[in-house]
Scaffold this motif. Structure first.
Motif, PDB file in Angstrom:
ATOM      1  N   GLN A   1       7.841  57.440  28.597  1.00  0.00           N
ATOM      2  CA  GLN A   1       7.356  56.066  28.728  1.00  0.00           C
ATOM      3  C   GLN A   1       5.903  55.959  28.283  1.00  0.00           C
ATOM      4  OE1 GLN A   1       8.176  55.283  32.842  1.00  0.00           O
ATOM      5  NE2 GLN A   1      10.156  54.309  32.416  1.00  0.00           N
ATOM      6  N   ARG A   2       5.087  56.933  28.677  1.00  0.00           N
ATOM      7  CA  ARG A   2       3.690  56.938  28.269  1.00  0.00           C
ATOM      8  C   ARG A   2       3.576  57.086  26.742  1.00  0.00           C
ATOM      9  NH1 ARG A   2       1.302  61.039  31.478  1.00  0.00           N
ATOM     10  NH2 ARG A   2       1.825  62.489  29.824  1.00  0.00           N
ATOM     11  N   MET A   3       4.408  57.933  26.174  1.00  0.00           N
ATOM     12  CA  MET A   3       4.391  58.115  24.722  1.00  0.00           C
ATOM     13  C   MET A   3       4.838  56.846  24.001  1.00  0.00           C
ATOM     14  SD  MET A   3       5.772  61.956  24.252  1.00  0.00           S
ATOM     15  CE  MET A   3       4.753  62.740  23.035  1.00  0.00           C
ATOM     16  N   ARG A   4       5.789  56.138  24.552  1.00  0.00           N
ATOM     17  CA  ARG A   4       6.206  54.861  23.949  1.00  0.00           C
ATOM     18  C   ARG A   4       5.049  53.869  23.949  1.00  0.00           C
ATOM     19  NH1 ARG A   4      11.628  54.952  27.086  1.00  0.00           N
ATOM     20  NH2 ARG A   4      12.942  56.073  25.612  1.00  0.00           N
ATOM     21  N   ALA A   5       4.299  53.843  25.050  1.00  0.00           N
ATOM     22  CA  ALA A   5       3.132  52.953  25.123  1.00  0.00           C
ATOM     23  C   ALA A   5       2.094  53.365  24.078  1.00  0.00           C
ATOM     24  CB  ALA A   5       2.529  52.977  26.522  1.00  0.00           C
ATOM     25  N   TYR A   6       1.855  54.672  23.954  1.00  0.00           N
ATOM     26  CA  TYR A   6       0.923  55.156  22.931  1.00  0.00           C
ATOM     27  C   TYR A   6       1.423  54.805  21.532  1.00  0.00           C
ATOM     28  CZ  TYR A   6      -1.472  58.051  26.431  1.00  0.00           C
ATOM     29  OH  TYR A   6      -2.174  58.497  27.512  1.00  0.00           O
TER      30      TYR A   6
ATOM     31  N   GLU B   1       0.741  51.255  20.779  1.00  0.00           N
ATOM     32  CA  GLU B   1      -0.695  51.089  20.530  1.00  0.00           C
ATOM     33  C   GLU B   1      -1.067  51.622  19.140  1.00  0.00           C
ATOM     34  OE1 GLU B   1      -4.929  52.568  22.468  1.00  0.00           O
ATOM     35  OE2 GLU B   1      -3.090  52.708  23.648  1.00  0.00           O
ATOM     36  N   PHE B   2      -0.521  52.774  18.785  1.00  0.00           N
ATOM     37  CA  PHE B   2      -0.789  53.336  17.462  1.00  0.00           C
ATOM     38  C   PHE B   2      -0.266  52.423  16.359  1.00  0.00           C
ATOM     39  CE2 PHE B   2      -0.918  57.800  19.386  1.00  0.00           C
ATOM     40  CZ  PHE B   2      -2.294  57.819  19.418  1.00  0.00           C
ATOM     41  N   GLN B   3       0.893  51.838  16.568  1.00  0.00           N
ATOM     42  CA  GLN B   3       1.435  50.909  15.566  1.00  0.00           C
ATOM     43  C   GLN B   3       0.489  49.723  15.374  1.00  0.00           C
ATOM     44  OE1 GLN B   3       5.415  50.097  17.009  1.00  0.00           O
ATOM     45  NE2 GLN B   3       6.287  51.239  15.290  1.00  0.00           N
ATOM     46  N   GLN B   4      -0.032  49.187  16.464  1.00  0.00           N
ATOM     47  CA  GLN B   4      -0.974  48.073  16.356  1.00  0.00           C
ATOM     48  C   GLN B   4      -2.238  48.498  15.623  1.00  0.00           C
ATOM     49  OE1 GLN B   4      -1.677  46.833  20.379  1.00  0.00           O
ATOM     50  NE2 GLN B   4       0.222  45.657  20.530  1.00  0.00           N
ATOM     51  N   VAL B   5      -2.753  49.668  15.961  1.00  0.00           N
ATOM     52  CA  VAL B   5      -3.974  50.157  15.320  1.00  0.00           C
ATOM     53  C   VAL B   5      -3.727  50.387  13.831  1.00  0.00           C
ATOM     54  CG1 VAL B   5      -5.565  52.127  15.194  1.00  0.00           C
ATOM     55  CG2 VAL B   5      -4.963  51.144  17.409  1.00  0.00           C
TER      56      VAL B   5
END
Length: 104
Positions: free
Chosen positions: A29-34, A37-41
């Motif tokens: 779940q934490r990796m999905r959130a990361y 975030e990486f996709q947005q960045v």
């Protein structure tokens, strides 16, 4: 009794496996959130790079225009300087002839 001992070992193994699965689930779940975030960045970075490329193209084009204009003005200045030299040489020639006549 051996049956209960085997059952206890299997139950402990099931508990440990369940705990490990829960830990891995939280990590996923934490990796999905990361990942989100990486996709947005990366999306913002791609947009910024596109803007930078467009700006560089514009600067290159305007720089070329400035260089061309500067070259034209330098050529015009050289022509004007040549005309001034010819005009001043034409004005000096009668004075030089008059000086030679007065000296003689």
């Amino acid at each position: 009794m051996i049956f209960y001992l085997g059952e206890a070992v299997l139950f402990v193994a099931l508990l440990l496996t369940s705990l490990q699965v829960l830990r891995m689930r939280r990590e996923l779940q934490r990796m999905r959130a990361y990942h989100a975030e990486f996709q947005q960045v990366f999306g913002k970075t791609e947009t910024a790079l596109s803007t930078i490329q467009a700006t560089i193209r514009e600067l290159h084009a305007s720089g070329r225009d400035v260089v061309e204009e500067l070259g034209q003005r330098i050529d015009a200045g050289r022509r004007l300087a040549g005309e001034l030299k010819r005009a001043s040489a034409g004005l000096d020639a009668p004075h030089a002839t008059a000086r030679k006549a007065n000296a003689a």
